[in-house]
Scaffold this active site. Structure first.
Site, short mmCIF file in Angstrom:
data_model
loop_
_atom_site.label_atom_id
_atom_site.label_comp_id
_atom_site.label_asym_id
_atom_site.label_seq_id
_atom_site.Cartn_x
_atom_site.Cartn_y
_atom_site.Cartn_z
N ASN A 153 0.83 -1.20 0.00
CA ASN A 153 0.00 0.00 0.00
C ASN A 153 0.87 1.26 0.00
O ASN A 153 2.05 1.20 -0.34
CB ASN A 153 -1.02 0.00 1.15
CG ASN A 153 -2.36 0.58 0.71
OD1 ASN A 153 -2.42 1.68 0.16
ND2 ASN A 153 -3.42 -0.17 0.94
N ARG A 154 0.29 2.39 0.37
CA ARG A 154 0.92 3.69 0.14
C ARG A 154 1.60 4.26 1.38
O ARG A 154 1.11 4.11 2.50
CB ARG A 154 -0.12 4.69 -0.37
CG ARG A 154 -0.68 4.33 -1.74
CD ARG A 154 -1.81 5.27 -2.16
NE ARG A 154 -2.22 4.98 -3.54
CZ ARG A 154 -3.15 4.07 -3.87
NH1 ARG A 154 -3.77 3.38 -2.92
NH2 ARG A 154 -3.45 3.86 -5.14
N GLN A 174 -7.48 -4.07 2.55
CA GLN A 174 -7.72 -3.09 1.49
C GLN A 174 -8.64 -3.72 0.45
O GLN A 174 -8.32 -4.76 -0.12
CB GLN A 174 -6.41 -2.67 0.82
CG GLN A 174 -6.55 -1.60 -0.25
CD GLN A 174 -6.54 -0.20 0.31
OE1 GLN A 174 -6.35 0.01 1.50
NE2 GLN A 174 -6.74 0.80 -0.54
N HIS A 221 3.47 0.00 -2.68
CA HIS A 221 3.84 -1.43 -2.73
C HIS A 221 5.35 -1.66 -2.79
O HIS A 221 5.83 -2.54 -3.50
CB HIS A 221 3.15 -2.12 -3.90
CG HIS A 221 1.66 -2.15 -3.80
ND1 HIS A 221 0.99 -2.29 -2.61
CD2 HIS A 221 0.69 -2.08 -4.76
CE1 HIS A 221 -0.31 -2.30 -2.82
NE2 HIS A 221 -0.52 -2.15 -4.13
N ASP A 273 -11.28 1.84 -3.09
CA ASP A 273 -9.85 1.62 -2.96
C ASP A 273 -9.47 2.07 -1.56
O ASP A 273 -8.72 3.02 -1.35
CB ASP A 273 -9.08 2.42 -4.03
CG ASP A 273 -7.63 1.96 -4.16
OD1 ASP A 273 -7.25 1.00 -3.46
OD2 ASP A 273 -6.88 2.57 -4.94
N HIS A 315 -1.34 -9.67 -3.63
CA HIS A 315 -2.16 -8.71 -4.37
C HIS A 315 -2.90 -9.39 -5.53
O HIS A 315 -2.86 -8.91 -6.66
CB HIS A 315 -1.29 -7.56 -4.88
CG HIS A 315 -2.06 -6.32 -5.24
ND1 HIS A 315 -2.98 -6.28 -6.26
CD2 HIS A 315 -2.05 -5.07 -4.70
CE1 HIS A 315 -3.49 -5.06 -6.36
NE2 HIS A 315 -2.94 -4.31 -5.41
N GLU A 375 -6.69 -7.17 0.15
CA GLU A 375 -5.30 -7.24 0.58
C GLU A 375 -5.21 -7.09 2.09
O GLU A 375 -5.26 -5.97 2.61
CB GLU A 375 -4.50 -6.13 -0.09
CG GLU A 375 -4.63 -6.06 -1.60
CD GLU A 375 -4.32 -4.68 -2.13
OE1 GLU A 375 -3.21 -4.17 -1.87
OE2 GLU A 375 -5.20 -4.09 -2.78
#
Length: 392
Positions: free
Chosen positions: A115-116, A328, A141, A290, A216, A356
């Site tokens: 993720n971010r 996620q 990621h 998202d 993922h 995720e």
């Protein structure tokens, strides 16, 4: 994976027998030795000539999972419908080379941080680290060349037994993508005879760092490339809260109740029911879903249910379990028809969903979310499960 019509008919004919081996149907199987199996084979070469291998895990109930060394990727996952007909329910490519020429996150192991991370920056013990920005203003990621693009080495294969498995390993040197500490990572995929694919991640470091590993995969329970896509499939997420995001898809820090909103999946609802509801600004920002959901059970010692999805047409059911505190949900919003996947299928918006399991996005910059820190002598561990079954 069975490819010809004859192979598929044989799998369908054998389905009732295989279900009996798994103890699901009361059909005699006196002469059978029921066990999951693993087979190892070449899976082509990358454009630079690098050899890729794959291990196919097959359960007695007909479920098959193929894992390739590029990205420690779940390259295919076949499951029967209520009639016993197999279909590959994951998006992806037919060849290893295509994962390089058309890069995306389809079944790969992602890390070091899934993720971010806002601005690609985080501070640990007073020192600030800068990561590559591969998602506009964020690191996503693990960065430009994360674990998804690495060629992992096969450590061991368990060829048969109650669970067939493969373990793959990767060493990420200190400074890799800007992260501190050398990280030794292993992921084990293990398939049993009842349709449960367990994915077990471990990581050890020689210096304090941050880690957040997940798989993922993008799923379509009707079969990848299906005409109808995912919108009629019904999902449940046991989460009373989620983390809203800003315009850069970074959590704002709020843990917002889902009650009364389009994010309420505490009871089954179709994925597409509210996916175009522009009255919710979060749907506009994400072009759909998202978002990270805050699982009611939190972080647990043993995997607990993180999500359940059922396809009413095929009867296939996917349950995702995890020890992590969040999941996620991504509804394939950025599939824009430019991605050509398996069997020449063009993937479009709504052709796949990802679930995720994870630590929350941007946790290293948001202490209220907890910690993603991993220290020497205190290994990271995440266990998740993709469990497939059939609703009768």
């Amino acid at each position: 994976m069975p490819g010809t019509n004859g192979e598929r008919r044989n799998m369908k004919v054998g389905f009732a027998f295989q279900m009996a081996c798994a103890g699901i149907l009361t059909i005699a199987a006196a002469d059978a030795a029921c066990a999951a199996t693993a087979t190892r084979a070449d899976f082509g070469r990358l454009p630079d000539g690098t050899r890729i291998e794959a291990v196919t895990l097959t359960g007695a109930n007909g479920v098959r999972a193929r894992v390739m060394t590029l990205g420690a990727t779940l390259q295919a996952f076949e499951a029967p419908d209520r009639n016993g007909t197999l279909a590959d329910i994951t998006l992806g490519h037919d060849t290893a080379a295509a994962y390089v020429t058309q890069p995306n996150f389809w079944g790969q192991t992602v890390g070091r941080y899934a993720n971010r991370i806002a601005g690609g920056r985080f501070t640990l013990d007073g020192k600030t680290y800068q990561l590559p920005l591969n998602d506009k203003t964020n690191s996503l990621h693990g960065g430009t060349t994360g674990f998804d693009k690495a060629v992992w080495r096969i450590v061991s294969v368990t060829p048969s037994g109650p669970r067939a498995s493969v373990t793959m390993a990767l060493t990420s040197p200190a400074g890799d993508q800007g992260y501190p500490g050398k990280l030794d990572v292993e992921v084990t995929y293990a398939l049993d005879d009842a349709g449960a694919l367990t994915i077990d991640f471990t990581a050890k470091t020689d210096a304090s760092t941050i880690v957040n590993l997940t798989n993922h995969a993008l799923f379509d329970l009707a079969g990848e490339g299906s005409a109808g896509g995912i919108y009629a499939q019904r999902m449940t997420i046991p989460a009373a809260r989620y983390t809203p995001v800003n315009a850069a898809l970074i959590p704002t820090g709020e843990l917002k109740p889902v009650a009364g909103s389009v994010f309420d999946f505490t009871r089954p609802r179709a994925i597409g029911q509210s996916i175009r509801d522009g009255r919710d600004p979060q749907i506009v920002i994400g072009r759909g879903y998202d978002h990270n959901f805050v699982l009611d059970a939190g972080r647990t010692a043993q995997p607990k249910l993180a999500a359940r999805v059922e396809d009413p047409v095929s009867g296939r059911v996917l349950e995702v379990l995890s020890t992590e505190p969040g999941v996620q949900f991504y509804s394939g919003n950025f599939l824009d028809g430019t991605f050509v996947g398996k069997q020449g299928h063009v993937y479009r918006m709504g052709d796949g969903f990802a679930l995720e399991p994870q630590n929350f996005p941007d946790t290293p910059n948001q202490p209220a979310f907890g910690s993603a820190r991993v220290d020497p002598g205190k290994p990271y561990h995440h266990q998740m499960i993709y469990r497939v079954s059939v609703a009768r």
